[in-house]
Design an enzyme around this catalytic site. Structure first.
Site, PDB file in Angstrom:
ATOM      1  N   LYS B  95      -8.537   5.337 -10.482  1.00 41.25           N
ATOM      2  CA  LYS B  95      -7.671   4.198 -10.765  1.00 41.25           C
ATOM      3  C   LYS B  95      -7.191   3.685  -9.414  1.00 41.25           C
ATOM      4  O   LYS B  95      -6.374   4.331  -8.745  1.00 41.25           O
ATOM      5  CB  LYS B  95      -6.489   4.600 -11.654  1.00 41.25           C
ATOM      6  CG  LYS B  95      -5.489   3.469 -11.834  1.00 41.25           C
ATOM      7  CD  LYS B  95      -4.300   3.841 -12.692  1.00 41.25           C
ATOM      8  CE  LYS B  95      -3.143   2.908 -12.420  1.00 41.25           C
ATOM      9  NZ  LYS B  95      -1.963   3.176 -13.234  1.00 41.25           N
ATOM     10  N   GLY B 156       6.691   0.131 -14.491  1.00 37.89           N
ATOM     11  CA  GLY B 156       7.982   0.730 -14.812  1.00 37.89           C
ATOM     12  C   GLY B 156       9.027  -0.237 -15.325  1.00 37.89           C
ATOM     13  O   GLY B 156      10.150   0.165 -15.618  1.00 37.89           O
ATOM     14  N   ALA B 183       0.395  -1.120 -17.016  1.00 37.04           N
ATOM     15  CA  ALA B 183       1.720  -1.343 -16.422  1.00 37.04           C
ATOM     16  C   ALA B 183       2.529  -2.394 -17.160  1.00 37.04           C
ATOM     17  O   ALA B 183       2.002  -3.401 -17.620  1.00 37.04           O
ATOM     18  CB  ALA B 183       1.648  -1.720 -14.946  1.00 37.04           C
ATOM     19  N   GLY B 184       3.814  -2.124 -17.269  1.00 39.39           N
ATOM     20  CA  GLY B 184       4.762  -3.091 -17.813  1.00 39.39           C
ATOM     21  C   GLY B 184       5.067  -2.912 -19.287  1.00 39.39           C
ATOM     22  O   GLY B 184       5.968  -3.567 -19.816  1.00 39.39           O
ATOM     23  N   ASN B 205       2.950   4.868 -19.132  1.00 39.37           N
ATOM     24  CA  ASN B 205       3.525   6.159 -18.756  1.00 39.37           C
ATOM     25  C   ASN B 205       5.017   6.180 -19.032  1.00 39.37           C
ATOM     26  O   ASN B 205       5.506   6.888 -19.896  1.00 39.37           O
ATOM     27  CB  ASN B 205       3.235   6.414 -17.264  1.00 39.37           C
ATOM     28  CG  ASN B 205       3.699   7.781 -16.799  1.00 39.37           C
ATOM     29  OD1 ASN B 205       4.456   8.480 -17.459  1.00 39.37           O
ATOM     30  ND2 ASN B 205       3.244   8.203 -15.649  1.00 39.37           N
ATOM     31  N   THR B 206       5.762   5.311 -18.301  1.00 35.38           N
ATOM     32  CA  THR B 206       7.221   5.358 -18.354  1.00 35.38           C
ATOM     33  C   THR B 206       7.757   5.161 -19.770  1.00 35.38           C
ATOM     34  O   THR B 206       8.732   5.816 -20.155  1.00 35.38           O
ATOM     35  CB  THR B 206       7.808   4.274 -17.422  1.00 35.38           C
ATOM     36  OG1 THR B 206       7.143   4.362 -16.154  1.00 35.38           O
ATOM     37  CG2 THR B 206       9.291   4.481 -17.211  1.00 35.38           C
TER      38      THR B 206
END
Lengths: 65, 256
Positions: B95, B156, B183-184, B205-206
């Site tokens: 990645k 994040g 992301a986001g 992830n977050t």
């Protein structure tokens, strides 16, 4: 001679990268290495001769996103 | 879905960072049903050996790993990190992140394209973390990327899909390239949104790791991704501006 390992100065007599890793406790564990910003494959660590001022990175698996 | 000739059962790719404990991480991966997790490389101490336990845990999960180059700001750093990751994790997958700005953590598209070319020629299978810019995406494909991972919003931030128009354009422009929103994403509804747009997968992830109950949230995301995909495959109705009665009008009582 003085070299930098993961950003910290280390005084060592180790002549090769392999010997340095053994001296610092990395023996037998999974790490990847770079010397002065260039990837150094595990198979070449024994033949990499260290010089004063070398910058070494020793990395291991870590959490990531 | 299939990426670089590998079939994936799950369309939810999960990050491994920021969980309250290794046990919760393991349970979250199982609840998400993910068969790919992202990992990273960091400086290891010969005394603490923090990375070794983590690597044992990941191997015990029986999932594929997608190493990242998080934290790299130059082509040289990203290429060296990718090469180190390939050796440690034993996979050609990478990645590729080359960060251009500290505040937004947005990709440096010029460095990204250059690094993608170098790594592809070196045998890597590159998963580029990119913006939603079509021309950058074209250059990445030309550089050898067989999957594209545009951001939904800054890493994040949990804001969802900031630019649905651009993401929709990208889907239309690359009908045959696997697309992953990376992301986001903050909520399962954001993930379902991406899947309903026809995206092949989401990477997050977050949103799971920082939830009050990460395992339950992982399960919620699994359902959202599956629901969004099913909805896309079911070919949704076209929205319209005016009401249209769903109950038949013919035979309505009290009308002459």
């Amino acid at each position: 001679m003085k070299i930098t390992v993961n950003g910290e100065t280390v005084e060592t007599g180790a002549r090769s990268l392999a010997a340095l890793l053994e001296e610092l406790g990395y023996g037998g564990i999974v790490v990847a290495t770079a010397v002065n910003g260039d990837f150094t494959p595990a198979g070449r660590r024994a033949e990499i001769e260290l010089k004063d001022g070398d910058q070494i990175e020793v990395l291991a698996p870590m959490q990531g996103g | 879905m299939e990426v670089y000739g590998t079939k994936l059962a799950s369309r939810l790719l999960l990050g491994t960072s920021q969980y309250p404990s290794p046990a919760i991480l393991a349970d979250a991966v199982e609840a998400a049903g993910s068969d790919v997790v992202t990992v990273s490389l960091r400086r290891e101490s010969g005394v603490e050996r923090a990375g070794q336990g983590f690597w044992s845990l990941i191997r015990s999960l029986g999932v594929k790993v997608l190493p990242n180059t998080a934290g790299c700001h130059t082509v040289k750093e990203a290429v060296a990190t990718a090469q180190m990751a390939r050796e440690v994790f034993g996979t050609p997958w990478i990645k590729l992140e080359v960060i251009g700005n500290h505040d937004t953590l947005q990709p440096d598209p010029f460095a990204l394209v250059e690094a993608a070319g170098i790594l592809s020629r070196d045998g890597f299978q590159v998963f580029p973390y990119t913006t939603d810019d079509l021309i950058v995406a074209e250059r990445l494909v030309e550089a050898g990327c067989q999957v594209l991972m545009p951001w939904g919003a800054p890493i994040g931030s949990g804001k969802g899909l900031n630019n649905r128009f651009a993401l929709r354009s990208m889907r239309a422009h690359f009908p045959d390239v696997p697309l992953v929103v990376d992301a986001g994403i903050g909520l399962p509804s954001h993930a379902a949104d991406a899947m309903e747009l026809g995206y092949d997968a989401v990477l997050l992830n977050t949103a799971v790791a920082k939830a009050g109950d990460p395992v339950r949230m992982a399960e919620a995301f699994r359902h959202a991704v599956e629901a969004g995909r099913l909805a896309f495959e079911a070919d949704p109705m076209e929205p319209r501006d005016m009401a249209a009665p769903s109950t038949p009008v013919l035979g309505t009582a009290f009308r002459s």
